[in-house]
Design a protein around this motif. Structure first.
Motif, PDB file in Angstrom:
ATOM      1  N   ARG A  49       0.817  -1.206   0.000  1.00  0.00           N
ATOM      2  CA  ARG A  49       0.000   0.000   0.000  1.00  0.00           C
ATOM      3  C   ARG A  49       0.852   1.258   0.000  1.00  0.00           C
ATOM      4  O   ARG A  49       0.465   2.292  -0.547  1.00  0.00           O
ATOM      5  N   HIS A  50       2.003   1.170   0.624  1.00  0.00           N
ATOM      6  CA  HIS A  50       2.839   2.359   0.784  1.00  0.00           C
ATOM      7  C   HIS A  50       4.142   2.270   0.008  1.00  0.00           C
ATOM      8  O   HIS A  50       5.143   2.860   0.397  1.00  0.00           O
ATOM      9  N   ALA A  51       4.117   1.529  -1.091  1.00  0.00           N
ATOM     10  CA  ALA A  51       5.328   1.359  -1.894  1.00  0.00           C
ATOM     11  C   ALA A  51       5.857   2.702  -2.398  1.00  0.00           C
ATOM     12  O   ALA A  51       7.065   2.937  -2.422  1.00  0.00           O
ATOM     13  N   GLY A  52       4.942   3.593  -2.797  1.00  0.00           N
ATOM     14  CA  GLY A  52       5.372   4.904  -3.281  1.00  0.00           C
ATOM     15  C   GLY A  52       6.069   5.701  -2.207  1.00  0.00           C
ATOM     16  O   GLY A  52       7.122   6.320  -2.438  1.00  0.00           O
ATOM     17  N   LEU A  53       5.513   5.686  -1.000  1.00  0.00           N
ATOM     18  CA  LEU A  53       6.113   6.409   0.117  1.00  0.00           C
ATOM     19  C   LEU A  53       7.464   5.809   0.493  1.00  0.00           C
ATOM     20  O   LEU A  53       8.422   6.538   0.772  1.00  0.00           O
ATOM     21  N   LEU A  54       7.542   4.490   0.478  1.00  0.00           N
ATOM     22  CA  LEU A  54       8.818   3.825   0.759  1.00  0.00           C
ATOM     23  C   LEU A  54       9.871   4.209  -0.274  1.00  0.00           C
ATOM     24  O   LEU A  54      11.038   4.412   0.055  1.00  0.00           O
ATOM     25  N   THR A  55       9.434   4.293  -1.515  1.00  0.00           N
ATOM     26  CA  THR A  55      10.365   4.651  -2.592  1.00  0.00           C
ATOM     27  C   THR A  55      10.942   6.042  -2.371  1.00  0.00           C
ATOM     28  O   THR A  55      12.155   6.261  -2.488  1.00  0.00           O
ATOM     29  N   VAL A  56      10.074   6.998  -2.056  1.00  0.00           N
ATOM     30  CA  VAL A  56      10.538   8.365  -1.796  1.00  0.00           C
ATOM     31  C   VAL A  56      11.499   8.389  -0.617  1.00  0.00           C
ATOM     32  O   VAL A  56      12.550   9.041  -0.654  1.00  0.00           O
ATOM     33  N   LEU A  57      11.158   7.657   0.431  1.00  0.00           N
ATOM     34  CA  LEU A  57      12.014   7.603   1.619  1.00  0.00           C
ATOM     35  C   LEU A  57      13.386   7.037   1.284  1.00  0.00           C
ATOM     36  O   LEU A  57      14.420   7.583   1.704  1.00  0.00           O
ATOM     37  N   LEU A  58      13.414   5.965   0.514  1.00  0.00           N
ATOM     38  CA  LEU A  58      14.683   5.345   0.139  1.00  0.00           C
ATOM     39  C   LEU A  58      15.509   6.252  -0.766  1.00  0.00           C
ATOM     40  O   LEU A  58      16.734   6.324  -0.640  1.00  0.00           O
ATOM     41  N   VAL A  59      14.845   6.946  -1.683  1.00  0.00           N
ATOM     42  CA  VAL A  59      15.561   7.852  -2.587  1.00  0.00           C
ATOM     43  C   VAL A  59      16.198   8.992  -1.802  1.00  0.00           C
ATOM     44  O   VAL A  59      17.377   9.337  -2.004  1.00  0.00           O
ATOM     45  N   VAL A  60      15.430   9.602  -0.900  1.00  0.00           N
ATOM     46  CA  VAL A  60      15.963  10.702  -0.086  1.00  0.00           C
ATOM     47  C   VAL A  60      17.117  10.203   0.778  1.00  0.00           C
ATOM     48  O   VAL A  60      18.161  10.856   0.889  1.00  0.00           O
ATOM     49  N   GLY A  61      16.938   9.031   1.398  1.00  0.00           N
ATOM     50  CA  GLY A  61      17.990   8.475   2.242  1.00  0.00           C
ATOM     51  C   GLY A  61      19.251   8.160   1.461  1.00  0.00           C
ATOM     52  O   GLY A  61      20.362   8.452   1.916  1.00  0.00           O
ATOM     53  N   ALA A  62      19.075   7.563   0.280  1.00  0.00           N
ATOM     54  CA  ALA A  62      20.230   7.201  -0.541  1.00  0.00           C
ATOM     55  C   ALA A  62      20.981   8.442  -1.010  1.00  0.00           C
ATOM     56  O   ALA A  62      22.223   8.488  -0.980  1.00  0.00           O
ATOM     57  N   PHE A  63      20.226   9.449  -1.423  1.00  0.00           N
ATOM     58  CA  PHE A  63      20.863  10.691  -1.897  1.00  0.00           C
ATOM     59  C   PHE A  63      21.675  11.340  -0.775  1.00  0.00           C
ATOM     60  O   PHE A  63      22.805  11.788  -0.981  1.00  0.00           O
ATOM     61  N   THR A  64      21.093  11.370   0.422  1.00  0.00           N
ATOM     62  CA  THR A  64      21.790  11.988   1.551  1.00  0.00           C
ATOM     63  C   THR A  64      23.016  11.173   1.949  1.00  0.00           C
ATOM     64  O   THR A  64      24.076  11.730   2.267  1.00  0.00           O
ATOM     65  N   ALA A  65      22.875   9.843   1.931  1.00  0.00           N
ATOM     66  CA  ALA A  65      23.995   8.978   2.303  1.00  0.00           C
ATOM     67  C   ALA A  65      25.173   9.151   1.356  1.00  0.00           C
ATOM     68  O   ALA A  65      26.337   9.125   1.777  1.00  0.00           O
ATOM     69  N   VAL A  66      24.894   9.350   0.067  1.00  0.00           N
ATOM     70  CA  VAL A  66      25.951   9.537  -0.921  1.00  0.00           C
ATOM     71  C   VAL A  66      26.680  10.867  -0.694  1.00  0.00           C
ATOM     72  O   VAL A  66      27.888  10.965  -0.895  1.00  0.00           O
ATOM     73  N   ASN A  67      25.925  11.865  -0.249  1.00  0.00           N
ATOM     74  CA  ASN A  67      26.497  13.203  -0.126  1.00  0.00           C
ATOM     75  C   ASN A  67      26.921  13.574   1.296  1.00  0.00           C
ATOM     76  O   ASN A  67      27.453  14.662   1.517  1.00  0.00           O
ATOM     77  N   SER A  68      26.675  12.689   2.247  1.00  0.00           N
ATOM     78  CA  SER A  68      27.075  12.965   3.622  1.00  0.00           C
ATOM     79  C   SER A  68      27.494  11.676   4.307  1.00  0.00           C
ATOM     80  O   SER A  68      26.695  10.733   4.401  1.00  0.00           O
ATOM     81  N   GLU A  69      28.727  11.630   4.772  1.00  0.00           N
ATOM     82  CA  GLU A  69      29.224  10.442   5.456  1.00  0.00           C
ATOM     83  C   GLU A  69      28.602  10.271   6.844  1.00  0.00           C
ATOM     84  O   GLU A  69      28.640   9.193   7.424  1.00  0.00           O
ATOM     85  N   VAL A  70      28.009  11.331   7.351  1.00  0.00           N
ATOM     86  CA  VAL A  70      27.465  11.312   8.711  1.00  0.00           C
ATOM     87  C   VAL A  70      26.094  10.640   8.762  1.00  0.00           C
ATOM     88  O   VAL A  70      25.713  10.069   9.782  1.00  0.00           O
TER      89      VAL A  70
END
Length: 324
Positions: free
Chosen positions: A21-42
Protein backbone atom coordinates in the motif's frame (compact mmCIF):
# COMPACT_ATOMS: atom_id res chain seq x y z
CA UNK A 1 1.40 -5.50 -12.17
CA UNK A 2 0.64 -8.53 -14.35
CA UNK A 3 3.90 -10.20 -13.38
CA UNK A 4 3.19 -9.63 -9.71
CA UNK A 5 -0.30 -11.08 -10.10
CA UNK A 6 1.09 -14.12 -11.89
CA UNK A 7 3.71 -14.60 -9.17
CA UNK A 8 1.02 -14.53 -6.54
CA UNK A 9 -1.02 -17.03 -8.49
CA UNK A 10 1.87 -19.51 -8.88
CA UNK A 11 3.50 -19.22 -5.47
CA UNK A 12 0.89 -17.74 -3.17
CA UNK A 13 3.33 -14.91 -2.48
CA UNK A 14 1.89 -11.53 -1.55
CA UNK A 15 3.53 -8.38 -0.35
CA UNK A 16 2.59 -7.42 3.18
CA UNK A 17 -0.35 -4.97 3.06
CA UNK A 18 1.65 -2.21 4.73
CA UNK A 19 4.44 -2.58 2.16
CA UNK A 20 2.32 -2.83 -1.00
CA UNK A 21 0.00 0.00 0.00
CA UNK A 22 2.84 2.36 0.78
CA UNK A 23 5.33 1.36 -1.89
CA UNK A 24 5.37 4.90 -3.28
CA UNK A 25 6.11 6.41 0.12
CA UNK A 26 8.82 3.83 0.76
CA UNK A 27 10.36 4.65 -2.59
CA UNK A 28 10.54 8.37 -1.80
CA UNK A 29 12.01 7.60 1.62
CA UNK A 30 14.68 5.34 0.14
CA UNK A 31 15.56 7.85 -2.59
CA UNK A 32 15.96 10.70 -0.09
CA UNK A 33 17.99 8.47 2.24
CA UNK A 34 20.23 7.20 -0.54
CA UNK A 35 20.86 10.69 -1.90
CA UNK A 36 21.79 11.99 1.55
CA UNK A 37 23.99 8.98 2.30
CA UNK A 38 25.95 9.54 -0.92
CA UNK A 39 26.50 13.20 -0.13
CA UNK A 40 27.08 12.96 3.62
CA UNK A 41 29.22 10.44 5.46
CA UNK A 42 27.46 11.31 8.71
CA UNK A 43 23.95 10.29 7.67
CA UNK A 44 24.23 6.53 8.21
CA UNK A 45 26.31 6.73 11.38
CA UNK A 46 24.82 5.35 14.58
CA UNK A 47 24.79 8.65 16.52
CA UNK A 48 23.01 10.47 13.69
CA UNK A 49 20.35 7.77 13.25
CA UNK A 50 19.73 7.72 17.00
CA UNK A 51 19.42 11.50 16.94
CA UNK A 52 16.85 11.33 14.15
CA UNK A 53 14.87 8.66 15.98
CA UNK A 54 14.73 10.80 19.12
CA UNK A 55 13.69 13.87 17.15
CA UNK A 56 10.75 12.08 15.52
CA UNK A 57 9.58 10.30 18.68
CA UNK A 58 7.31 13.15 19.80
CA UNK A 59 5.87 13.57 16.31
CA UNK A 60 5.13 9.85 16.19
CA UNK A 61 3.24 9.91 19.49
CA UNK A 62 1.04 12.83 18.43
CA UNK A 63 0.57 11.38 14.95
CA UNK A 64 -0.68 8.06 16.37
CA UNK A 65 -3.52 9.83 18.16
CA UNK A 66 -4.32 12.02 15.17
CA UNK A 67 -4.47 8.99 12.87
CA UNK A 68 -7.18 7.42 15.02
CA UNK A 69 -9.11 10.69 15.11
CA UNK A 70 -8.82 11.42 11.38
CA UNK A 71 -9.91 7.88 10.57
CA UNK A 72 -13.19 8.79 12.24
CA UNK A 73 -13.47 11.98 10.20
CA UNK A 74 -12.17 14.33 12.92
CA UNK A 75 -9.24 16.70 13.00
CA UNK A 76 -7.39 18.47 15.79
CA UNK A 77 -5.07 21.38 15.07
CA UNK A 78 -4.36 22.02 18.74
CA UNK A 79 -2.16 19.00 19.50
CA UNK A 80 1.08 20.93 19.08
CA UNK A 81 -0.24 23.69 21.32
CA UNK A 82 -1.32 21.15 23.95
CA UNK A 83 2.23 19.80 23.93
CA UNK A 84 3.57 23.35 24.35
CA UNK A 85 1.28 24.02 27.32
CA UNK A 86 1.96 20.73 29.07
CA UNK A 87 5.71 20.95 28.66
CA UNK A 88 5.57 24.37 30.36
CA UNK A 89 3.27 23.10 33.12
CA UNK A 90 5.60 20.18 33.87
CA UNK A 91 8.59 22.50 34.14
CA UNK A 92 6.79 24.92 36.45
CA UNK A 93 5.48 22.13 38.68
CA UNK A 94 8.93 20.57 39.01
CA UNK A 95 10.55 23.92 39.76
CA UNK A 96 7.79 24.46 42.30
CA UNK A 97 8.87 21.31 44.15
CA UNK A 98 6.38 18.72 42.90
CA UNK A 99 7.61 15.18 42.23
CA UNK A 100 8.65 14.89 38.58
CA UNK A 101 6.55 11.84 37.79
CA UNK A 102 3.49 13.31 39.48
CA UNK A 103 3.99 16.41 37.34
CA UNK A 104 4.20 14.22 34.25
CA UNK A 105 0.98 12.40 35.20
CA UNK A 106 -0.80 15.72 35.71
CA UNK A 107 0.37 16.83 32.27
CA UNK A 108 -1.25 13.77 30.70
CA UNK A 109 -4.46 14.49 32.59
CA UNK A 110 -4.37 18.13 31.48
CA UNK A 111 -3.88 17.11 27.86
CA UNK A 112 -6.77 14.66 28.10
CA UNK A 113 -8.97 17.35 29.62
CA UNK A 114 -8.22 19.81 26.83
CA UNK A 115 -8.90 17.10 24.26
CA UNK A 116 -12.22 16.35 25.94
CA UNK A 117 -13.20 20.01 25.78
CA UNK A 118 -12.38 20.02 22.06
CA UNK A 119 -14.52 16.93 21.62
CA UNK A 120 -17.46 18.49 23.46
CA UNK A 121 -17.27 21.66 21.37
CA UNK A 122 -17.21 19.60 18.18
CA UNK A 123 -19.80 16.94 19.03
CA UNK A 124 -22.21 18.76 21.33
CA UNK A 125 -21.99 22.35 20.09
CA UNK A 126 -21.56 21.24 16.44
CA UNK A 127 -18.65 23.58 15.75
CA UNK A 128 -16.61 22.62 12.69
CA UNK A 129 -13.53 20.68 13.97
CA UNK A 130 -11.09 22.79 11.97
CA UNK A 131 -12.43 26.04 13.44
CA UNK A 132 -12.84 24.72 16.98
CA UNK A 133 -9.39 23.22 17.31
CA UNK A 134 -7.64 26.07 15.51
CA UNK A 135 -9.23 28.48 18.00
CA UNK A 136 -8.10 26.23 20.85
CA UNK A 137 -4.61 26.17 19.39
CA UNK A 138 -4.45 29.95 19.30
CA UNK A 139 -5.56 30.22 22.92
CA UNK A 140 -3.12 27.55 24.08
CA UNK A 141 -0.18 29.06 22.20
CA UNK A 142 -0.69 32.25 24.20
CA UNK A 143 -1.23 30.29 27.41
CA UNK A 144 2.02 28.38 26.87
CA UNK A 145 3.97 31.65 26.82
CA UNK A 146 2.14 32.95 29.88
CA UNK A 147 2.88 29.77 31.83
CA UNK A 148 6.63 30.15 31.40
CA UNK A 149 6.49 33.95 31.21
CA UNK A 150 8.25 33.84 27.84
CA UNK A 151 11.47 32.52 29.40
CA UNK A 152 13.29 29.19 29.44
CA UNK A 153 12.76 27.20 32.62
CA UNK A 154 15.34 24.51 33.37
CA UNK A 155 14.35 21.29 35.14
CA UNK A 156 17.95 20.19 35.72
CA UNK A 157 18.32 16.42 35.93
CA UNK A 158 14.64 15.79 36.50
CA UNK A 159 13.04 13.37 34.00
CA UNK A 160 16.54 12.49 32.73
CA UNK A 161 15.71 8.74 32.70
CA UNK A 162 12.98 9.53 30.19
CA UNK A 163 14.75 12.12 28.08
CA UNK A 164 18.22 10.60 28.04
CA UNK A 165 17.70 7.05 29.31
CA UNK A 166 18.15 3.93 27.21
CA UNK A 167 16.48 0.54 27.14
CA UNK A 168 18.72 -2.50 26.81
CA UNK A 169 21.66 -0.11 26.79
CA UNK A 170 21.07 1.01 23.23
CA UNK A 171 17.53 2.17 22.40
CA UNK A 172 16.52 5.65 23.66
CA UNK A 173 13.60 5.55 26.10
CA UNK A 174 11.75 8.16 24.05
CA UNK A 175 11.90 5.92 20.99
CA UNK A 176 10.62 2.94 22.99
CA UNK A 177 7.64 4.99 24.15
CA UNK A 178 6.89 6.10 20.58
CA UNK A 179 7.08 2.51 19.32
CA UNK A 180 4.76 1.27 22.06
CA UNK A 181 2.22 4.04 21.44
CA UNK A 182 2.19 3.45 17.67
CA UNK A 183 1.95 -0.33 18.11
CA UNK A 184 -0.98 -0.07 20.52
CA UNK A 185 -2.73 2.45 18.26
CA UNK A 186 -2.25 0.13 15.28
CA UNK A 187 -3.71 -2.82 17.20
CA UNK A 188 -6.68 -0.74 18.35
CA UNK A 189 -7.36 0.51 14.83
CA UNK A 190 -7.02 -2.90 13.19
CA UNK A 191 -8.27 -5.43 15.70
CA UNK A 192 -10.82 -3.85 18.04
CA UNK A 193 -14.49 -2.89 17.83
CA UNK A 194 -13.46 0.65 18.75
CA UNK A 195 -11.22 0.82 15.70
CA UNK A 196 -13.93 -0.58 13.44
CA UNK A 197 -16.33 2.02 14.81
CA UNK A 198 -13.83 4.76 13.93
CA UNK A 199 -13.63 3.50 10.34
CA UNK A 200 -17.42 3.30 10.11
CA UNK A 201 -17.93 6.81 11.48
CA UNK A 202 -15.36 8.24 9.09
CA UNK A 203 -16.90 6.40 6.15
CA UNK A 204 -20.47 7.52 6.79
CA UNK A 205 -21.38 9.06 10.12
CA UNK A 206 -25.14 8.94 9.57
CA UNK A 207 -25.04 5.30 8.55
CA UNK A 208 -22.86 4.50 11.56
CA UNK A 209 -25.36 6.20 13.87
CA UNK A 210 -28.27 4.27 12.32
CA UNK A 211 -26.26 1.05 12.79
CA UNK A 212 -26.17 1.69 16.53
CA UNK A 213 -22.57 2.87 16.78
CA UNK A 214 -22.13 5.42 19.62
CA UNK A 215 -20.81 8.20 17.39
CA UNK A 216 -20.63 10.99 19.96
CA UNK A 217 -19.05 8.82 22.63
CA UNK A 218 -16.48 7.44 20.20
CA UNK A 219 -15.49 10.90 19.00
CA UNK A 220 -15.23 12.20 22.55
CA UNK A 221 -12.91 9.32 23.42
CA UNK A 222 -10.79 9.96 20.32
CA UNK A 223 -10.40 13.69 21.05
CA UNK A 224 -9.58 12.88 24.68
CA UNK A 225 -7.03 10.25 23.66
CA UNK A 226 -5.44 12.65 21.19
CA UNK A 227 -5.14 15.29 23.88
CA UNK A 228 -3.62 12.81 26.34
CA UNK A 229 -1.01 11.73 23.81
CA UNK A 230 -0.24 15.40 23.11
CA UNK A 231 0.27 15.80 26.85
CA UNK A 232 2.64 12.84 26.75
CA UNK A 233 4.42 14.56 23.87
CA UNK A 234 4.85 17.65 26.04
CA UNK A 235 6.41 15.56 28.80
CA UNK A 236 8.76 13.98 26.26
CA UNK A 237 9.76 17.40 24.94
CA UNK A 238 10.66 18.86 28.31
CA UNK A 239 12.51 15.69 29.34
CA UNK A 240 14.62 15.71 26.17
CA UNK A 241 15.37 19.43 26.22
CA UNK A 242 15.85 19.60 29.96
CA UNK A 243 13.85 22.81 29.97
CA UNK A 244 10.63 24.46 28.85
CA UNK A 245 11.32 27.11 26.24
CA UNK A 246 9.30 29.56 24.13
CA UNK A 247 8.59 28.26 20.64
CA UNK A 248 8.66 24.58 21.63
CA UNK A 249 5.72 22.67 20.19
CA UNK A 250 2.96 24.86 18.82
CA UNK A 251 1.80 25.26 15.24
CA UNK A 252 5.00 24.03 13.58
CA UNK A 253 4.81 20.74 15.47
CA UNK A 254 1.11 20.42 14.68
CA UNK A 255 1.58 20.98 10.94
CA UNK A 256 4.38 18.40 10.94
CA UNK A 257 2.07 15.89 12.62
CA UNK A 258 -0.78 16.56 10.19
CA UNK A 259 1.59 16.31 7.23
CA UNK A 260 2.95 12.96 8.45
CA UNK A 261 -0.53 11.51 8.88
CA UNK A 262 -1.81 12.71 5.50
CA UNK A 263 1.35 11.61 3.67
CA UNK A 264 0.92 8.23 5.32
CA UNK A 265 -2.39 7.73 3.56
CA UNK A 266 -4.99 8.72 6.16
CA UNK A 267 -7.82 10.54 4.38
CA UNK A 268 -8.79 14.01 5.57
CA UNK A 269 -12.46 13.11 5.10
CA UNK A 270 -12.15 9.98 7.23
CA UNK A 271 -12.88 6.31 6.64
CA UNK A 272 -9.29 5.40 5.78
CA UNK A 273 -6.20 5.28 7.93
CA UNK A 274 -3.14 3.20 8.71
CA UNK A 275 -0.51 3.47 11.40
CA UNK A 276 2.07 1.87 9.11
CA UNK A 277 1.66 4.76 6.71
CA UNK A 278 1.74 7.29 9.52
CA UNK A 279 5.01 5.90 10.87
CA UNK A 280 6.51 6.01 7.38
CA UNK A 281 5.34 9.61 7.02
CA UNK A 282 6.92 10.53 10.35
CA UNK A 283 10.20 8.87 9.37
CA UNK A 284 10.21 10.59 5.97
CA UNK A 285 9.77 14.02 7.54
CA UNK A 286 12.52 13.29 10.05
CA UNK A 287 14.90 12.10 7.35
CA UNK A 288 14.16 15.13 5.17
CA UNK A 289 14.79 17.55 8.04
CA UNK A 290 18.01 15.74 8.95
CA UNK A 291 19.14 15.68 5.32
CA UNK A 292 18.60 19.40 4.93
CA UNK A 293 20.79 20.05 7.95
CA UNK A 294 23.54 17.63 6.94
CA UNK A 295 23.69 18.92 3.37
CA UNK A 296 23.82 22.49 4.70
CA UNK A 297 21.07 23.70 2.43
CA UNK A 298 20.44 27.42 2.67
CA UNK A 299 17.75 28.02 5.29
CA UNK A 300 15.73 30.04 2.77
CA UNK A 301 15.30 26.88 0.71
CA UNK A 302 14.57 24.49 3.56
CA UNK A 303 10.80 24.94 3.53
CA UNK A 304 10.78 24.80 -0.27
CA UNK A 305 12.68 21.51 -0.27
CA UNK A 306 10.53 20.05 2.49
CA UNK A 307 7.32 21.09 0.78
CA UNK A 308 8.46 19.60 -2.52
CA UNK A 309 9.21 16.23 -0.91
CA UNK A 310 5.84 16.25 0.86
CA UNK A 311 4.05 17.07 -2.38
CA UNK A 312 5.78 14.30 -4.31
CA UNK A 313 5.06 11.78 -1.56
CA UNK A 314 1.41 12.82 -1.31
CA UNK A 315 0.89 12.63 -5.09
CA UNK A 316 2.62 9.25 -5.24
CA UNK A 317 0.37 7.83 -2.55
CA UNK A 318 -2.72 9.32 -4.19
CA UNK A 319 -1.91 7.82 -7.58
CA UNK A 320 -1.12 4.51 -5.96
CA UNK A 321 -4.53 4.43 -4.35
CA UNK A 322 -6.48 5.24 -7.52
CA UNK A 323 -8.42 2.37 -9.11
CA UNK A 324 -6.94 1.02 -12.33
Amino acid sequence: MTALTALRGRTGFALPPGVSRHAGLLTVLLVVGAFTAVNSEVFLTGPNLLNVSQQIAVVAVLAAGLTLLMTAGGIDFSLGAIAAVTHGVVAQLIVGGLDEWTAAALALALGAGIGLVNGIVVTRLKVVPFVATLATSTVLDGAALLIIDGKSISIGEHLAPLGFGEVAGAVPALVVIAVIVCAVAALVLRWTAFGRNAFAIGGNEDAARLAGIPVVRTKLLLYTLGGMLAGLGGVMLVSRLGAASPGTGGLHLELTVVAAVVIGGTALHGGSGTLVGTVLGVVLLGVVANSINLLQINSHYQNVALGAVLLVAAITNHLRGRPH
